[in-house]
Design a protein around this motif. Structure first.
Motif, mmCIF file in Angstrom:
data_model
loop_
_atom_site.group_PDB
_atom_site.id
_atom_site.type_symbol
_atom_site.label_atom_id
_atom_site.label_comp_id
_atom_site.label_asym_id
_atom_site.label_seq_id
_atom_site.Cartn_x
_atom_site.Cartn_y
_atom_site.Cartn_z
ATOM 1 N N LYS A 9 0.834 -1.201 0.000
ATOM 2 C CA LYS A 9 0.000 0.000 0.000
ATOM 3 C C LYS A 9 0.867 1.249 0.000
ATOM 4 O O LYS A 9 1.789 1.396 0.803
ATOM 5 C CB LYS A 9 -0.928 0.012 1.224
ATOM 6 N N LEU A 10 0.550 2.156 -0.914
ATOM 7 C CA LEU A 10 1.235 3.440 -1.005
ATOM 8 C C LEU A 10 0.165 4.513 -1.094
ATOM 9 O O LEU A 10 -0.611 4.553 -2.054
ATOM 10 C CB LEU A 10 2.146 3.477 -2.237
ATOM 11 N N GLY A 11 0.101 5.375 -0.091
ATOM 12 C CA GLY A 11 -1.000 6.321 -0.034
ATOM 13 C C GLY A 11 -2.283 5.573 0.268
ATOM 14 O O GLY A 11 -2.353 4.790 1.211
ATOM 15 N N ASN A 12 -3.287 5.783 -0.576
ATOM 16 C CA ASN A 12 -4.570 5.103 -0.391
ATOM 17 C C ASN A 12 -4.809 4.004 -1.413
ATOM 18 O O ASN A 12 -5.957 3.620 -1.657
ATOM 19 C CB ASN A 12 -5.713 6.126 -0.465
ATOM 20 N N ALA A 13 -3.742 3.485 -1.999
ATOM 21 C CA ALA A 13 -3.912 2.478 -3.055
ATOM 22 C C ALA A 13 -2.919 1.337 -2.880
ATOM 23 O O ALA A 13 -1.801 1.525 -2.391
ATOM 24 C CB ALA A 13 -3.725 3.116 -4.428
ATOM 25 N N PHE A 14 -3.344 0.133 -3.299
ATOM 26 C CA PHE A 14 -2.449 -1.007 -3.367
ATOM 27 C C PHE A 14 -1.806 -0.993 -4.754
ATOM 28 O O PHE A 14 -2.487 -1.121 -5.774
ATOM 29 C CB PHE A 14 -3.206 -2.316 -3.149
ATOM 30 N N ILE A 15 -0.509 -0.828 -4.805
ATOM 31 C CA ILE A 15 0.176 -0.618 -6.080
ATOM 32 C C ILE A 15 0.533 -1.940 -6.754
ATOM 33 O O ILE A 15 0.627 -2.982 -6.114
ATOM 34 C CB ILE A 15 1.447 0.232 -5.903
ATOM 35 N N ARG A 16 0.720 -1.840 -8.050
ATOM 36 C CA ARG A 16 1.129 -2.982 -8.868
ATOM 37 C C ARG A 16 2.544 -2.691 -9.365
ATOM 38 O O ARG A 16 2.790 -1.704 -10.042
ATOM 39 C CB ARG A 16 0.161 -3.128 -10.040
ATOM 40 N N VAL A 17 3.485 -3.551 -9.014
ATOM 41 C CA VAL A 17 4.885 -3.371 -9.401
ATOM 42 C C VAL A 17 5.302 -4.541 -10.281
ATOM 43 O O VAL A 17 5.204 -5.697 -9.871
ATOM 44 C CB VAL A 17 5.815 -3.292 -8.165
ATOM 45 N N CYS A 18 5.733 -4.245 -11.492
ATOM 46 C CA CYS A 18 6.102 -5.326 -12.403
ATOM 47 C C CYS A 18 7.173 -4.852 -13.373
ATOM 48 O O CYS A 18 7.505 -3.663 -13.448
ATOM 49 C CB CYS A 18 4.879 -5.831 -13.174
ATOM 50 N N ALA A 19 7.718 -5.799 -14.116
ATOM 51 C CA ALA A 19 8.748 -5.486 -15.100
ATOM 52 C C ALA A 19 8.145 -4.670 -16.240
ATOM 53 O O ALA A 19 6.969 -4.785 -16.559
ATOM 54 C CB ALA A 19 9.372 -6.769 -15.642
ATOM 55 N N VAL A 20 8.958 -3.847 -16.856
ATOM 56 C CA VAL A 20 8.518 -3.050 -17.996
ATOM 57 C C VAL A 20 8.534 -3.932 -19.238
ATOM 58 O O VAL A 20 9.559 -4.519 -19.586
ATOM 59 C CB VAL A 20 9.442 -1.834 -18.210
ATOM 60 N N GLU A 21 7.396 -4.054 -19.882
ATOM 61 C CA GLU A 21 7.304 -4.849 -21.117
ATOM 62 C C GLU A 21 6.919 -3.908 -22.256
ATOM 63 O O GLU A 21 5.796 -3.432 -22.346
ATOM 64 C CB GLU A 21 6.240 -5.936 -20.965
ATOM 65 N N ARG A 22 7.888 -3.599 -23.112
ATOM 66 C CA ARG A 22 7.671 -2.623 -24.175
ATOM 67 C C ARG A 22 7.209 -3.252 -25.481
ATOM 68 O O ARG A 22 6.868 -2.546 -26.426
ATOM 69 C CB ARG A 22 8.951 -1.820 -24.424
#
Length: 268
Positions: free
Chosen positions: A68-81
């Motif tokens: 949780k960061l601020g008021n949201a549960f964040i999604r952290v993933c690899a960058v897929e271009r």
């Protein structure tokens, strides 16, 4: 992988300073960047964090995804271009019939034991309520298959969930049927009328809607920058995807992101 991670589902009030504080424990950060509308400066609710090496990036994904960061549960993933890689869907599963209130940490508890999860997403309605389904992406196909075997048909808070492989948006089956498009990545101030004008190039849209136009939508939701368009004919929807997916469209997009179009979950 490179030393950059994608951070999605951000609280609209989260800035570079908050990102830095949240991610600095992992290792040396070279830079952070919250993508914003270049006119309003409103957050587009996603960002990039650049580490000095790939090992730190992998550790950040492992440790900070669903936190949780601020008021949201964040999604952290690899960058897929690579758009083709995004559409391949390997290791992806869809979880349906989720109970109300299910969040990323709940998904992690349910599916984290089958292998490394690279990303999770719980789509929401304009009022913030979950839409009843979610996406979980595993690093390996084996993990996704085990998750389906063990979790499909199980009960979660009084509801029987369905777990199945994610079907590629570009599969032959869906190309025969879909007419609804999900669109994201455009400027926050774009109206439904402007989007309809753009989509009319490919046919006559039956319905066009930007998330944030509903009077019930709160201010945070108005900054998401995505919407839907439905065509009468499948071929019109395909043409729109072929022409717009992954392209920078100056009239619609901010400078730092692309316009993405795909079949809507309603067609799955």
């Amino acid at each position: 992988m490179q030393g950059t991670v994608y951070v999605g589902d951000l609280d609209p009030m989260t800035g570079e300073a908050e990102l830095y504080e949240h991610f600095k424990e992992i290792g040396t950060i070279v830079s952070t960047h919250v993508c914003r509308d270049h006119r309003t400066n409103n957050s587009l609710c996603y960002a990039y964090v650049n580490y000095s090496n790939a090992e730190n990036a992998e550790h950040a994904i492992e440790k900070l995804n669903t936190t949780k960061l601020g008021n949201a549960f964040i999604r952290v993933c690899a960058v897929e271009r690579d758009p083709s890689a995004r559409r391949a869907g390997k290791g992806n599963i869809v979880v349906r019939n989720l109970p109300d209130g299910c969040e990323n940490p709940d998904l992690k508890d349910l599916f984290g034991g089958f292998g490394r999860i690279t990303s999770m997403r719980v789509p929401r309605k304009s009022d913030g309520a979950i839409m009843g389904y979610a996406f979980v992406n595993y690093e390996s196909v084996t993990s996704s298959e085990q998750a389906i075997k063990d979790r499909n048909g199980t009960e979660v808070n009084g509801k029987i969930i369905t777990v199945e492989h994610y079907r590629s948006d570009y599969s032959d089956e869906k190309k025969k049927n879909f007419t609804n498009l999900y669109i994201r990545g455009f400027r926050a101030e774009i109206t439904d009328a402007k989007l309809r004008d753009i989509m009319s190039k490919y046919g006559e849209p039956e319905n066009v809607g930007i998330r944030g136009l509903d009077a019930r939508t709160n201010e945070e939701e108005k900054k998401r920058g995505f919407g839907f368009c439905s065509f009468k004919i499948h071929e019109q929807a395909v043409k729109a995807i072929d022409d717009l997916d992954g392209k920078i469209i100056p009239v619609l997009c901010v400078d730092t992101c692309l316009l993405y179009t795909s079949p809507s979950p309603r067609d799955s």
